[in-house]
Enzyme design. Structure first.
Site, PDB file in Angstrom:
ATOM      1  N   HIS A 110       0.821  -1.219   0.000  1.00  0.00           N
ATOM      2  CA  HIS A 110       0.000   0.000   0.000  1.00  0.00           C
ATOM      3  C   HIS A 110       0.854   1.269   0.000  1.00  0.00           C
ATOM      4  CE1 HIS A 110      -3.391  -2.564   0.654  1.00  0.00           C
ATOM      5  NE2 HIS A 110      -3.086  -2.863   1.905  1.00  0.00           N
TER       6      HIS A 110
HETATM    7 ZN   LIG Z   1      -3.692  -7.286   3.607  1.00  0.00          ZN
END
Ligand SMILES: [Zn+2]
Length: 312
Positions: free
Chosen positions: A119
């Protein structure tokens, strides 16, 4: 199998923080106790250099991390409180993946007992991910002339949004993310291939989707290297996942991935990714599954070698 691990992967977090920091040390202990990893096969990474981090990350983000000047909003998005220890931990974990890639290219398979922080974008972190270790490792391997084409197989239950964005304009890196449609991140990026599963997907659905897409991924990607993000958060009971893969299903998943890569002769670096069972130990137990499967592979390769030697 060679694994990268550093005691500095585990740092204190505020009481009650939902990130299961102890799981990394517990995974290391399980692999040692089960005899899956000998001490001699453990490689301790150094912190990643700022030069290598710059291959992926913006100067402003690196500056804020170096000086501890993250805005409250940036820290909230990251989901972890900044500290010197967090910065060091994050740099160690990146280098663990860089080194695991190098070891995988040498030995066929290797692992980092952290990483898969998919992320993280060029200019910010989110969802517990400070740096994108996978992107750094691929760019370092390419800069060293070790690989041209790479693929990221991301089976964490959350979409690999940072990785997708970082490689969006890179025709030599194929990003495959199979995740839960309704999980974080709520605004998805576009990977080379995204497979979004509905809530409650069980073994049949999950493994069926993997079997349907994995051969095409390898055909299209033609990678010199795969980085596998073996997140265990698709397993039933995960507090941040919405799927219902069983433990046996997880075992079948790891076999399917590692079998396919072996059949194609593609080196693979394993990274840990997410996992949020009720306890860090339960999570670490699930992360160990990939290592048991990988160890089985190594034994098969070794016994085949022994047979062919015996057969002259
Ligand atoms: Zn995850």
């Amino acid at each position: 199998m060679k694994v990268c691990y550093h005691p500095g992967y585990v740092i204190p977090l505020p009481e009650g923080h939902r990130f299961p920091m102890p799981k990394f040390g517990l995974l290391r202990a399980i692999l040692r106790d089960e005899g899956l990893v000998r001490d001699a096969d453990v490689h301790e990474p150094e912190p990643a250099t700022w030069g290598d981090l710059r291959r992926v990350h913006d100067e402003a983000w690196l500056g804020d991390l170096a000086h501890g000047t993250l805005s409250r909003e940036a820290e909230r998005r990251l989901g972890l409180p900044w500290s010197e220890a967090l910065l060091r931990r994050s740099r160690l974990a990146v280098q663990g993946t860089v080194d695991a890639v190098e070891l995988a290219l040498e030995h066929g398979i290797a692992a980092n007992l952290a990483g898969g922080t998919h992320h993280a974008f060029a200019g910010h972190g989110e969802g517990f991910c400070v740096f994108n270790d996978v992107a750094v490792a691929i760019r370092v391997a390419r800069a060293r002339g070790r690989i041209t084409r790479a693929a990221v197989i991301d089976l964490d239950v959350h979409q690999g949004n940072g990785t997708a964005a970082l490689f969006a304009d890179d025709p030599d890196t194929f990003t495959f993310s199979m995740h839960a449609r309704r999980c974080f991140p709520f605004r998805k990026q576009t990977s080379s291939l995204d497979v979004a599963l509905e809530d409650g997907a069980d073994d049949l659905t999950y493994l069926g989707a993997l079997a349907a897409h994995l051969p095409g991924v390898l055909e299209r990607a033609r990678p010199d290297l795969v980085v596998y993000i073996a997140g265990v958060d698709p397993v039933a009971g995960d507090r941040l996942g919405r799927l219902a893969l069983s433990r046996a299903g997880l075992h079948a998943r790891e076999r399917a991935v590692l079998d396919a890569l072996r059949a194609h002769g593609v080196p693979v670096a394993l990274t840990v990714g997410g996992g949020y069972q009720s306890t860090p130990r339960a999570t670490a137990e699930l992360h160990a599954v990939a290592h048991r499967v990988a160890a089985g592979h190594a034994n098969v390769v070794r016994s085949r070698g022994a047979r062919s030697r015996a057969g002259g």
